[in-house]
Design a protein around this motif. Structure first.
Motif, PDB file in Angstrom:
ATOM      1  N   SER B 147       0.760  -1.131  -0.106  1.00 61.01           N
ATOM      2  CA  SER B 147       0.065   0.051  -0.096  1.00 61.01           C
ATOM      3  C   SER B 147       1.034   1.317  -0.099  1.00 61.01           C
ATOM      4  N   PHE B 148       0.320   2.415  -0.213  1.00 59.48           N
ATOM      5  CA  PHE B 148       0.957   3.690  -0.332  1.00 59.48           C
ATOM      6  C   PHE B 148       1.634   3.716   0.988  1.00 59.48           C
ATOM      7  N   GLY B 149       1.111   3.727   1.955  1.00 65.65           N
ATOM      8  CA  GLY B 149       1.789   3.954   3.314  1.00 65.65           C
ATOM      9  C   GLY B 149       2.956   2.991   3.617  1.00 65.65           C
ATOM     10  N   GLN B 150       2.761   1.704   3.105  1.00 66.12           N
ATOM     11  CA  GLN B 150       3.777   0.964   3.560  1.00 66.12           C
ATOM     12  C   GLN B 150       4.829   1.214   2.474  1.00 66.12           C
ATOM     13  N   GLN B 151       4.676   1.670   1.289  1.00 73.01           N
ATOM     14  CA  GLN B 151       5.676   2.034   0.518  1.00 73.01           C
ATOM     15  C   GLN B 151       6.725   3.150   1.056  1.00 73.01           C
ATOM     16  N   LYS B 152       5.793   3.986   1.602  1.00 77.54           N
ATOM     17  CA  LYS B 152       6.396   5.050   2.218  1.00 77.54           C
ATOM     18  C   LYS B 152       7.522   4.575   3.261  1.00 77.54           C
ATOM     19  N   LEU B 153       6.877   3.740   3.957  1.00 75.22           N
ATOM     20  CA  LEU B 153       7.821   3.227   5.216  1.00 75.22           C
ATOM     21  C   LEU B 153       9.025   2.505   4.728  1.00 75.22           C
ATOM     22  N   LEU B 154       8.857   1.608   3.552  1.00 73.31           N
ATOM     23  CA  LEU B 154      10.004   0.943   2.717  1.00 73.31           C
ATOM     24  C   LEU B 154      10.874   1.854   2.303  1.00 73.31           C
ATOM     25  N   GLU B 155      10.495   2.965   1.675  1.00 74.00           N
ATOM     26  CA  GLU B 155      11.553   4.026   1.319  1.00 74.00           C
ATOM     27  C   GLU B 155      12.203   4.786   2.413  1.00 74.00           C
ATOM     28  N   PHE B 156      11.582   4.894   3.329  1.00 80.17           N
ATOM     29  CA  PHE B 156      12.339   5.498   4.806  1.00 80.17           C
ATOM     30  C   PHE B 156      13.349   4.348   4.860  1.00 80.17           C
ATOM     31  N   GLY B 157      12.945   3.143   5.291  1.00 79.68           N
ATOM     32  CA  GLY B 157      14.006   1.996   5.521  1.00 79.68           C
ATOM     33  C   GLY B 157      15.034   1.920   4.717  1.00 79.68           C
ATOM     34  N   MET B 158      14.842   2.180   3.152  1.00 80.86           N
ATOM     35  CA  MET B 158      16.011   2.098   2.276  1.00 80.86           C
ATOM     36  C   MET B 158      16.859   3.241   2.454  1.00 80.86           C
ATOM     37  N   ALA B 159      16.403   4.504   2.810  1.00 80.23           N
ATOM     38  CA  ALA B 159      17.111   5.595   3.105  1.00 80.23           C
ATOM     39  C   ALA B 159      18.067   5.327   4.405  1.00 80.23           C
ATOM     40  N   LEU B 160      17.507   4.667   5.343  1.00 84.47           N
ATOM     41  CA  LEU B 160      18.385   4.609   6.328  1.00 84.47           C
ATOM     42  C   LEU B 160      19.381   3.363   6.326  1.00 84.47           C
ATOM     43  N   MET B 161      19.065   2.291   5.273  1.00 87.10           N
ATOM     44  CA  MET B 161      19.943   1.413   4.812  1.00 87.10           C
ATOM     45  C   MET B 161      21.312   2.145   4.289  1.00 87.10           C
ATOM     46  N   ASN B 162      21.061   3.137   3.776  1.00 92.39           N
ATOM     47  CA  ASN B 162      22.036   4.096   2.940  1.00 92.39           C
ATOM     48  C   ASN B 162      22.969   4.572   3.834  1.00 92.39           C
ATOM     49  N   GLU B 163      22.745   4.542   5.194  1.00 89.84           N
ATOM     50  CA  GLU B 163      23.707   5.240   6.260  1.00 89.84           C
ATOM     51  C   GLU B 163      23.854   6.838   5.798  1.00 89.84           C
ATOM     52  N   PRO B 164      23.013   7.528   5.415  1.00 89.60           N
ATOM     53  CA  PRO B 164      23.219   8.895   5.210  1.00 89.60           C
ATOM     54  C   PRO B 164      23.534   9.642   6.326  1.00 89.60           C
ATOM     55  N   ARG B 165      24.285  10.933   6.110  1.00 91.55           N
ATOM     56  CA  ARG B 165      24.627  11.677   7.117  1.00 91.55           C
ATOM     57  C   ARG B 165      23.333  12.593   7.386  1.00 91.55           C
ATOM     58  N   MET B 166      22.671  12.862   6.202  1.00 98.25           N
ATOM     59  CA  MET B 166      21.570  13.778   6.423  1.00 98.25           C
ATOM     60  C   MET B 166      20.526  13.317   5.463  1.00 98.25           C
ATOM     61  N   LEU B 167      19.440  13.498   5.932  1.00 99.35           N
ATOM     62  CA  LEU B 167      18.108  12.740   5.058  1.00 99.35           C
ATOM     63  C   LEU B 167      17.069  14.070   4.643  1.00 99.35           C
ATOM     64  N   LEU B 168      16.759  14.063   3.590  1.00 98.77           N
ATOM     65  CA  LEU B 168      15.692  15.091   3.310  1.00 98.77           C
ATOM     66  C   LEU B 168      14.432  14.426   3.118  1.00 98.77           C
ATOM     67  N   LEU B 169      13.218  14.649   4.071  1.00101.40           N
ATOM     68  CA  LEU B 169      12.175  13.690   3.898  1.00101.40           C
ATOM     69  C   LEU B 169      11.026  14.751   3.324  1.00101.40           C
ATOM     70  N   ASP B 170      10.466  14.393   2.427  1.00101.74           N
ATOM     71  CA  ASP B 170       9.257  15.162   1.491  1.00101.74           C
ATOM     72  C   ASP B 170       8.290  14.554   1.904  1.00101.74           C
ATOM     73  N   GLU B 171       7.579  15.287   3.019  1.00100.09           N
ATOM     74  CA  GLU B 171       6.149  14.936   3.539  1.00100.09           C
ATOM     75  C   GLU B 171       6.106  13.476   4.066  1.00100.09           C
ATOM     76  N   PRO B 172       6.698  12.932   5.011  1.00100.78           N
ATOM     77  CA  PRO B 172       6.826  11.874   5.715  1.00100.78           C
ATOM     78  C   PRO B 172       5.526  11.138   5.940  1.00100.78           C
ATOM     79  N   THR B 173       4.614  12.208   6.606  1.00 99.42           N
ATOM     80  CA  THR B 173       3.499  11.475   7.173  1.00 99.42           C
ATOM     81  C   THR B 173       2.313  11.560   6.171  1.00 99.42           C
TER      82      THR B 173
END
Lengths: 329, 247, 411, 281
Positions: B147-173
């Protein structure tokens, strides 16, 4: 399906392929061309299926390998086998170099522009080859006669191409199971996202094309010797035949899978051979109808269709972790 | 506290329309900073300008002290500055686990390492993060089937997987089931604290951003309208007018 | 990996084996029938001439069978030809030759249409030591490879337009000019056949000391010769030579008239199979055409009688006048018949030697092969289109009309 | 003159392709085969004693019907699919039509000589064949009629609306199925007219299609969808460039040049966009 069963199946197929020259000696060349078709479909699928870049120009690498090898065989004055060996190496090297150079430019094109640019590339290569006197221009080139006894030649190229097919298959299987496979799949699904995640897309894309070019180059070198006569437009850079068949076979079997192209090439080749035998003069009409039927009714290919029907058999299942999993909306 | 991201006098126009005009802001390392503004105020354009989606017409963007406004998206991402999308973007024909596995940091990848198999450590990390975002049970499903919400969470997880120093989140909720928003905010804070990832968040949900961010910038009509701590912003009449559409 | 894909793979593998094993390989001689094999172009760019070739073979087979068949040893046999369509591509032709030999068990091959396809098949027949008699692969380069099993009933490429060059030189001499002053323009299709013709005429022109002023290779995809003709117009050559199968012939005739290219002598190939005189009318007037054969020639044999009688039989059977491509194909079958009868055996080596020793007269001309396998006993003829008719003008022994020179432009 | 005419014929075929591409999101690979069929129509009419100029509208009408039937039989299935599917499907059609033409009409090279004269200037150094002028005029006329149709007629407006936004058009009560069928049939008709021009100026055979398809492609990419003037300019330019290349480089590199040009143009656009961090998509 347990992994041992799939291994058994693979071994069975390879044994069958190894035994085929004795089971049906008269069909060696035809089956050799089946191996060529499988390589065609497999190498096209690297870009077309796994990476989402539909290339109509892969046949260029095939032709370059073919000509590269033939020139070495003509000009080095070596004996047959050393010359063939060197020629195949040179053909592959030439194809890979070309892929690397072209790739850095052309792979920056997306979608249909890439397809069209490669289409132009394929035609341009054929036309250039047929104007260039060094490689015989429109008169083509004749590769040296095989030195062995009658029938040895067929067996030699049969096993050479079989070996190439097996190597291609396993190399691709290995690559697809690693980061490379994941990365090119990611590029296929959403290249912008892949870039946003820092993936070196150009590097992956060029590498993918080089892998494709390598196997096509070696195969081209071998096929040039198998056919014996290299015509620039109809054998080496045969865009409207080989170039398009690659695409069709991969789509027929199911692009983006490992077994799909193998399956597609097999079905396509057998169908085509049957048409040739039984529909004298009308075989191309039948081929046109088959193409239409494939794309209209099986746009996902045989495997894609199977996957859609039985998704659970392809491992797309919900699994809970033994520990508690947090639910999501 | 030194700023990890410095945006200075950034200007971007599309045709004749000015989307960002002379925007200057900075995000200190280790903080959560919000970016708000009415629809069409240029928030997403600013994100795009920062991470290299288009050429900016003027100004400079520095990440970790180095100029990045000339770089393209993948190189900026490899430096550790990552963004998620308003319309989520995931790899639809790959499984969730594969989506995670390919999102590993790309900084040290060489030509040889791309041909290798992913190490087992990647897989366990991916599974842990999937569990963290609550998608472990679906890890073998195709991401496109979520679902859309789940995809959003997945995208968040993927970003974390990337070990960034900084994350730009476009409307996470946006698009997330309201009952789960608290859980998401909890996760965002944990990410910020435990993984030390600086967050820069575009958000429409005022209650979310006010409780999440330590500092907030507000855009309107492509210009920086106001900045300050959440309570200051909430009290700022210009911000209220902008949102109410009173000009 | 899932089960369905594996199952279908297995099923297909099994199917492949079934197909492979299911088609019985026929023997070279089935009962009292001798089976010849041929790959011909039924589709693709050569399909017109491919059909001529097939018709030529079929007419010979029908005639021979009708007259009692072939006597080998003390038994007479009927003839039969197995055909495959090579789609005008060399890759396919080579595979089909192999299939004819390996799967159909054919021991004697007839040639395909065009030099390119013959080039693809010759290495195969050579490898299997299967004699092939062909009537449509004229490239001289075919006979420089040292092939032992390849025989051609036709004159090779260097003879096609040789006569035209000689004619131009002699006309110049008769008019008191030095042939070395002549300027030659050439436009040849970029394929083995036409390029070999080009090599031949280049030599001839050099021998006379003529100057080649335009030398273009025409792409097979060509639909317009305007670029080449513009160049030719500018340099005003004394002789224009064009070869590009039927398409090249039609284009050359049509566009030289349209663009009013005033060259005193224009010689082309394939104008009879392209039917330029019939379809383009006055535009084709006074064109010189290279031909392997003509129905007006005074050759004859026991199977068909005279050349004219052959042509009439052909017309009655297929409803069109036989171009030389058909005649030389018929002759190829006759060579096999003759050789089989002399050899008295089906052994490929003995038949091969018998073919090599051929010295016969046919309606198509005399046939005698040199050690490379090409026919050296038959000259080429040169037509000129005069009043919509193809008239033989050279060599003078066979000429039925006088050369008209310089070429007058059609009104 | 020759260059201009071939350019105009390319432009016609390209315009048809752009129309179908823009409205239906279908890349029609059998474009060249429509040209071929149009050519055969004119040829057979010519054989029956009809002047080739009359053959142009007849070919257009016949091909219109043929295009309509083809849409109803095959093309409607690929309209909403991936563009690549349409490429493959129409490629299959192209093989089918080529081979059927080969089987039915034979592979002979044919020509319908309209019997026009050639005009000569400057001591024969410049020749202009009347047939080419007439054909060029006819090409322009066909283009003009088409533009008028799209601009003025109700159906033309429906086509343009569908090209803009098919969903909105459907909501507005436009029968998009009918619009698609008309568009596709129109395209076939344009190509048919172009084919009749080819038959009267050059020659026709079953395998002539590919160059027209490929060049239509190039022109559409160069000129973009839906810009008539650009399509015309690109078509004429390509025709001229090609002849010029044949003249300078020798005819053997004429096609090679064209295809290399296609690749070069795409690469140039790619690197140009690269500077702006953009992509050619």
């Amino acid at each position: 399906m347990p992994p041992t069963a799939s291994r058994l199946l693979l071994i069975g197929l390879v044994v069958l392929a190894l035994a085929a020259p004795w089971l049906a000696p008269a069909y060696r060349t035809q089956i050799s061309f089946l191996w060529v078709m499988i390589i065609f479909a497999l190498t096209w699928d690297i870009l077309g299926g796994q990476m989402g870049y539909n290339s109509f120009g892969n046949v260029v690498f095939f032709g370059v390998g073919m000509y590269g090898c033939a020139v070495i065989q003509r000009d080095t004055g070596l004996d047959y086998y050393p010359a063939l060996c060197l020629g195949m190496t040179a053909g592959a090297a030439l194809a890979v170099t070309l892929a690397a150079v072209l790739g850095s430019g052309l792979l920056g094109l997306r979608g249909h522009y890439f397809a069209i640019a490669t289409l132009g590339l394929g035609f341009a290569a054929g036309e250039f080859a047929s104007g260039w006197d060094f490689i015989g221009a429109g008169s083509g080139m004749v590769t040296p006669l095989y030195p062995g006894e009658v029938g040895d030649r067929e067996s030699f190229f049969y096993f050479l191409l079989l070996a190439l097919t097996v190597v291609t298959f396993f190399v691709l299987r290995r690559l697809y199971s690693g980061r490379f496979g994941l990365a090119i799949n990611a590029i296929r699904d959403d290249e912008d996202k892949a870039e946003a995640m820092g993936i070196r897309t150009t590097l992956y894309k060029t590498t993918a094309w080089c892998v494709s070019a390598f196997f096509l180059g070696v195969t081209g070198a071998a096929v040039g010797n198998l056919i014996g006569f290299i015509d620039p437009r109809d054998v080496a850079f045969a865009g409207p035949t080989f170039g398009v068949w690659m695409v069709l076979m991969a789509i027929l079997g199911g692009k983006g899978t490992l077994w799909g192209p193998v399956l597609g090439a097999t079905v396509f080749h057998i169908t085509q051979e049957l048409f040739w035998t039984y529909l004298l003069g009308w075989q191309r009409v039948a081929l046109g109808l088959v193409i239409l039927a494939i794309v209209l009714f099986f746009p996902l290919g045989i495997l894609g269709w199977a996957r859609e029907r039985w998704p659970e058999r392809f491992g797309h299942a919900v699994e809970e972790r033994p520990a508690t999993g947090e639910g999501a909306s | 506290m030194k700023p990890i991201l410095e945006v200075e006098r950034v200007r971007k126009t599309f045709g004749g329309v000015v989307a960002n005009n002379d925007i200057t802001l900075e995000v200190p390392e280790g903080k959560i900073v919000g970016l708000i503004g009415p629809n069409g105020s240029g928030k997403t354009t600013l994100f795009n300008s920062i991470v290299g989606y288009h050429v900016i017409d003027g100004g400079s963007v520095r990440f970790d002290g180095r100029e990045i406004s000339e770089l393209r998206v993948p190189r900026i991402a490899r430096r550790g500055l990552l963004r998620t999308f308003q319309q989520t973007r995931i790899y639809g024909k790959m499984t969730c686990l594969e989506n995670m596995l390919i999102s590993v940091p790309q900084r040290d990848q060489t030509w040889l390492s791309i041909l290798r198999k992913p190490p087992a450590a990647d897989e366990s990390k991916a599974e842990d993060l999937l569990e963290f975002v609550g998608l472990y049970a679906k890890r073998r499903l195709l991401a496109g089937e979520l679902s859309f919400g789940q995809q959003k969470l997945l995208e968040f997880g993927m970003a974390l997987m990337n070990e960034p120093r900084m994350l730009l989140l476009d409307e996470p909720t946006a698009g997330i089931n309201p009952t789960l928003i608290n859980g998401l905010m909890h996760r965002l804070r944990r990410v910020n604290e435990e993984l030390a990832i600086t967050l820069f968040v575009i958000e429409h949900n005022m209650s979310v951003i006010m409780s999440l961010a330590e500092y907030i910038y507000c855009l309107a009509h492509g210009e920086l309208l106001a900045q300050g701590r959440p309570d200051e912003i909430q009290a700022d009449q210009r911000v209220i007018d902008a949102y109410l559409g009173a000009h | 990996m899932g089960k369905p894909q594996i199952r279908s793979t297995l099923a297909l593998g099994a199917l492949a084996i079934l197909v492979a094993a299911g088609v019985p390989a026929s023997a070279k001689v089935e009962g009292d029938t001798i089976v010849l094999g041929a790959a011909v172009s039924l589709t693709g760019k050569y399909s017109t001439n491919g059909k001529n070739t097939q018709d030529g073979y079929e007419l010979a087979v029908a005639r021979v069978n009708e007259k009692g068949g072939v006597q080998v040893g003390d038994k007479t046999y009927k003839l039969k030809v197995v055909y495959y369509d090579d789609e005008s591509t060399p890759a396919r032709a080579a595979q089909l030759a192999e299939r004819l030999i390996n799967q159909d068990g054919v021991k004697f091959l007839l040639g395909p249409y065009s030099s390119g396809l013959t080039k693809a098949i010759a290495p195969v027949t050579e490898k299997y030591k299967i004699p092939m008699v062909e009537g449509n692969g004229a490239s001289l380069s075919l006979f420089k490879e040292g092939y032992r099993y390849l025989f051609a009933t036709l004159s090779t490429t260097e003879f096609y337009l040789k006569e035209a060059v000689n004619l131009a030189a002699m006309t110049a001499q008769a008019a008191g000019r030095d042939p070395a002053e002549l300027k030659v323009a050439m436009a040849f299709e970029n394929d083995p056949f036409s390029q070999d013709i080009r090599a031949g005429v280049t030599e001839d022109a050099e021998r006379w000391g003529m100057k080649v002023v335009v030398d273009d290779k025409l792409p097979p995809e060509l639909n317009d010769m305007a670029a080449t003709l513009t160049k030719i117009k500018a340099v005003k050559p004394d002789l224009l030579l064009v070869s590009g199968h039927t398409k090249g012939a039609t284009l050359a005739v049509r566009q030289t008239a349209e663009m009013r290219v005033e060259v005193p002598m224009i010689a082309i190939t394939h104008c009879d199979s392209a039917q330029v005189a019939e379809t383009l009318g006055s535009a084709a007037e006074y064109f010189l055409c290279a031909s392997q054969w003509d129905r007006s020639l005074s050759y004859r044999d026991d199977w068909f009688g005279s050349a004219e009688e052959y042509a009439q039989l052909f017309e009655a059977t297929y409803d069109y006048s036989p171009p030389y491509q058909a005649a030389e194909s018929t002759a190829a079958v006759l060579v096999f018949v003759d050789a089989l009868q002399r050899a008295g055996s089906f052994d490929t080596e003995e038949v091969r030697d018998a073919i090599a020793a051929t010295d016969m007269q046919t309606f198509y001309g005399n046939i005698k092969f040199d050690e490379t396998g090409k026919n050296i006993a038959k000259p080429m003829v040169l037509y000129q289109v005069q009043d919509g008719q193809y008239k033989v003008v050279a060599p003078t022994d066979w000429a039925s009309a006088k050369l008209i020179h310089p070429r007058r432009l059609p009104e | 003159m020759s260059n201009l005419l071939i350019g105009a014929v390319f432009a016609l075929a390209a315009y048809g392709m752009a129309l179908v591409w823009g409205v239906m999101n279908v890349v029609n690979i059998c474009q060249g085969e429509f040209v071929m069929l149009g050519g055969y129509t004119a040829y057979f009419l010519f054989k029956a004693g009809v002047h080739p100029l009359v053959g142009i509208p007849v070919a257009a009408v016949l091909l219109f019907v043929f295009g309509w039937l083809l849409y109803r039989a095959v093309i409607f299935r690929v309209v909403d699919k991936d563009l690549f599917i349409s490429i493959l499907a129409t490629f299959g059609l192209s093989i089918l039509l080529q081979q059927l033409a080969n089987q039915l009409f034979g592979a002979d090279v044919r020509t319908a000589d309209a019997g026009f004269r050639t005009l000569f200037f400057f001591d024969n150094m410049v020749t202009v064949s009347v047939v080419k002028i007439v054909a060029f005029g006819a090409a322009l006329l066909v283009g003009a009629i088409l533009m008028l149709f799209l601009k003025k007629s109700r159906l033309g407006q429906a086509i343009r609306a569908t090209a803009q936004n098919a969903r909105a058009a459907r909501i507005m009560g436009i029968d998009t199925g009918r619009v698609y069928a008309t568009t596709y049939a129109l395209n076939a008709a344009i190509c048919g007219a172009a084919g009749a021009l080819v038959a009267m100026t050059w020659l026709i055979h079953p395998y002539l299609g590919l160059p027209y398809t490929v060049r239509s492609f190039m022109i559409v990419i160069l000129a973009g969808l839906g810009n008539v003037a650009a399509v015309l300019a690109a078509g004429l330019g390509l025709g001229a460039a090609e002849n010029f290349a044949g003249f300078i480089l020798g005819a053997e590199y004429q096609s090679a040049f064209v295809f290399a040009l296609l690749v070069a143009i795409l690469l140039w656009r790619r690197f140009w966009l690269d500077r702006t961090r953009g992509y050619l998509k």
